[in-house]
Design a protein around this motif. Sequence first.
Motif, PDB file in Angstrom:
ATOM      1  N   SER A 174       0.832  -1.201   0.000  1.00  0.00           N
ATOM      2  CA  SER A 174       0.000   0.000   0.000  1.00  0.00           C
ATOM      3  C   SER A 174       0.867   1.252   0.000  1.00  0.00           C
ATOM      4  O   SER A 174       2.061   1.218   0.318  1.00  0.00           O
ATOM      5  CB  SER A 174      -0.939   0.002   1.208  1.00  0.00           C
ATOM      6  N   SER A 175       0.256   2.368  -0.345  1.00  0.00           N
ATOM      7  CA  SER A 175       0.968   3.644  -0.355  1.00  0.00           C
ATOM      8  C   SER A 175       1.086   4.189   1.062  1.00  0.00           C
ATOM      9  O   SER A 175       0.467   3.681   2.009  1.00  0.00           O
ATOM     10  CB  SER A 175       0.239   4.654  -1.242  1.00  0.00           C
ATOM     11  N   LEU A 176       1.857   5.251   1.200  1.00  0.00           N
ATOM     12  CA  LEU A 176       2.066   5.842   2.522  1.00  0.00           C
ATOM     13  C   LEU A 176       0.765   6.396   3.077  1.00  0.00           C
ATOM     14  O   LEU A 176       0.462   6.229   4.270  1.00  0.00           O
ATOM     15  CB  LEU A 176       3.126   6.938   2.438  1.00  0.00           C
ATOM     16  N   GLY A 177      -0.028   7.067   2.245  1.00  0.00           N
ATOM     17  CA  GLY A 177      -1.292   7.620   2.727  1.00  0.00           C
ATOM     18  C   GLY A 177      -2.259   6.537   3.189  1.00  0.00           C
ATOM     19  O   GLY A 177      -2.955   6.706   4.195  1.00  0.00           O
ATOM     20  N   GLU A 178      -2.307   5.418   2.488  1.00  0.00           N
ATOM     21  CA  GLU A 178      -3.220   4.336   2.856  1.00  0.00           C
ATOM     22  C   GLU A 178      -2.832   3.695   4.186  1.00  0.00           C
ATOM     23  O   GLU A 178      -3.680   3.475   5.054  1.00  0.00           O
ATOM     24  CB  GLU A 178      -3.258   3.295   1.741  1.00  0.00           C
ATOM     25  N   VAL A 179      -1.549   3.372   4.362  1.00  0.00           N
ATOM     26  CA  VAL A 179      -1.142   2.731   5.616  1.00  0.00           C
ATOM     27  C   VAL A 179      -1.218   3.720   6.773  1.00  0.00           C
ATOM     28  O   VAL A 179      -1.469   3.320   7.922  1.00  0.00           O
ATOM     29  CB  VAL A 179       0.279   2.137   5.485  1.00  0.00           C
ATOM     30  N   LEU A 180      -1.030   5.007   6.504  1.00  0.00           N
ATOM     31  CA  LEU A 180      -1.127   5.994   7.571  1.00  0.00           C
ATOM     32  C   LEU A 180      -2.556   6.124   8.063  1.00  0.00           C
ATOM     33  O   LEU A 180      -2.812   6.161   9.274  1.00  0.00           O
ATOM     34  CB  LEU A 180      -0.589   7.340   7.085  1.00  0.00           C
ATOM     35  N   SER A 227      -2.271  16.537   4.981  1.00  0.00           N
ATOM     36  CA  SER A 227      -2.589  16.234   3.581  1.00  0.00           C
ATOM     37  C   SER A 227      -2.701  14.735   3.336  1.00  0.00           C
ATOM     38  O   SER A 227      -3.517  14.292   2.517  1.00  0.00           O
ATOM     39  CB  SER A 227      -1.524  16.843   2.666  1.00  0.00           C
ATOM     40  N   LEU A 228      -1.902  13.932   4.023  1.00  0.00           N
ATOM     41  CA  LEU A 228      -1.990  12.479   3.850  1.00  0.00           C
ATOM     42  C   LEU A 228      -3.244  11.900   4.498  1.00  0.00           C
ATOM     43  O   LEU A 228      -3.830  10.948   3.983  1.00  0.00           O
ATOM     44  CB  LEU A 228      -0.750  11.807   4.446  1.00  0.00           C
ATOM     45  N   LEU A 229      -3.655  12.483   5.610  1.00  0.00           N
ATOM     46  CA  LEU A 229      -4.863  11.998   6.269  1.00  0.00           C
ATOM     47  C   LEU A 229      -6.132  12.442   5.572  1.00  0.00           C
ATOM     48  O   LEU A 229      -7.194  11.899   5.835  1.00  0.00           O
ATOM     49  CB  LEU A 229      -4.887  12.467   7.732  1.00  0.00           C
ATOM     50  N   GLY A 230      -6.063  13.443   4.704  1.00  0.00           N
ATOM     51  CA  GLY A 230      -7.232  13.913   3.962  1.00  0.00           C
ATOM     52  C   GLY A 230      -7.304  15.412   3.977  1.00  0.00           C
ATOM     53  O   GLY A 230      -6.892  16.076   4.928  1.00  0.00           O
ATOM     54  N   GLU A 231      -7.883  15.968   2.890  1.00  0.00           N
ATOM     55  CA  GLU A 231      -8.013  17.417   2.788  1.00  0.00           C
ATOM     56  C   GLU A 231      -9.059  17.964   3.740  1.00  0.00           C
ATOM     57  O   GLU A 231      -9.113  19.160   3.968  1.00  0.00           O
ATOM     58  CB  GLU A 231      -8.385  17.803   1.351  1.00  0.00           C
ATOM     59  N   ARG A 232      -9.930  17.105   4.291  1.00  0.00           N
ATOM     60  CA  ARG A 232     -10.971  17.556   5.202  1.00  0.00           C
ATOM     61  C   ARG A 232     -10.382  18.250   6.420  1.00  0.00           C
ATOM     62  O   ARG A 232     -10.941  19.221   6.917  1.00  0.00           O
ATOM     63  CB  ARG A 232     -11.813  16.366   5.646  1.00  0.00           C
TER      64      ARG A 232
END
Length: 305
Positions: A174-180, A227-232
């Motif tokens: 998985s990518s870094l954003g997904e595993v984070l 930014s990795l956890l989401g733009e929200r």
Amino acid sequence: MSMPFYVSPEQLMKDRADFARKGIARGRSVAVLQYADGIVFVSENPSQALHKVSEIYDRIAFAAVGRYNEFENLRIAGVRLADMRGYAYDRRDVTGRGLANAYAQTLGTIFSSGGEKPYEVEIFVAEVGDTVEDDQIYRLTYDGQVADEHGFAVMGGNTEAVTGHLRENYRPGSSLGEVLQLAVGALGQSDAGSRVIAAADLEVAVLDRTRSQQRKFKRLSAEHLASLLGERVGEEAGRHAAGDSTNPSNTDQSRNRDQEQPPVAPPVAPPVSPQPQQPPQPSDPVTPPEHPDVYPPVDPGDPLR
């Protein structure tokens, strides 16, 4: 002569193990996960000064849970050992396996010694390789046991709930954003339910094999983490900072309100007619003052003087 109090070795080791486990369980969990480009360390740590995750050497990182003063001593010892070995021999001779063995000997000696209490710590030693197959993750317990982990691993806190969530949802490569996002969701799991951990309360670092520098360790900043956890997260922070000024309904209502109400001129004060000035009244030179400042002369022949 009185006989000393006897405790069997099995009971002594059991008591020391229970003591160490209780101290470790009071800490917050630390999760280590492999992703496509390296290894990520995620921990719930609101403190900005005391770190649970640190760099040991070029490709090696250290994570711990438990008493801060105890695992900080282990971290410093590992840094010194790695520097001395790399300086005396070669940088390639500093490996995660060698550091894990050194930590295991230290923790095992302290645990079996009856003169001091066991360390209330568990640590991770991870080394990133050129490929995913070359990555190494070692977990060391309070009594010096070493376990080779693959994919992901968790220690401290509510380990069973966090590990169960990762076991069900983790996907290799998985990518870094997904595993984070997966790790943050897993750290919020507990027996009482799930909770959301804010990005400001997280400590995240990676061993990135794609970095051009020789040192692969990097801490993620708050902006990168958001930014990795989401733009929200960024949108909500910006909306609160602006006071909801970007809401179109509020903007239209304020614009219509300004158009309906005409400008009001400031009130004008009425003119004030000047009062005639009266000439000053001269004082009467004939009338003596009520309290004269000059007294009459004294007769020198006065017997009362």
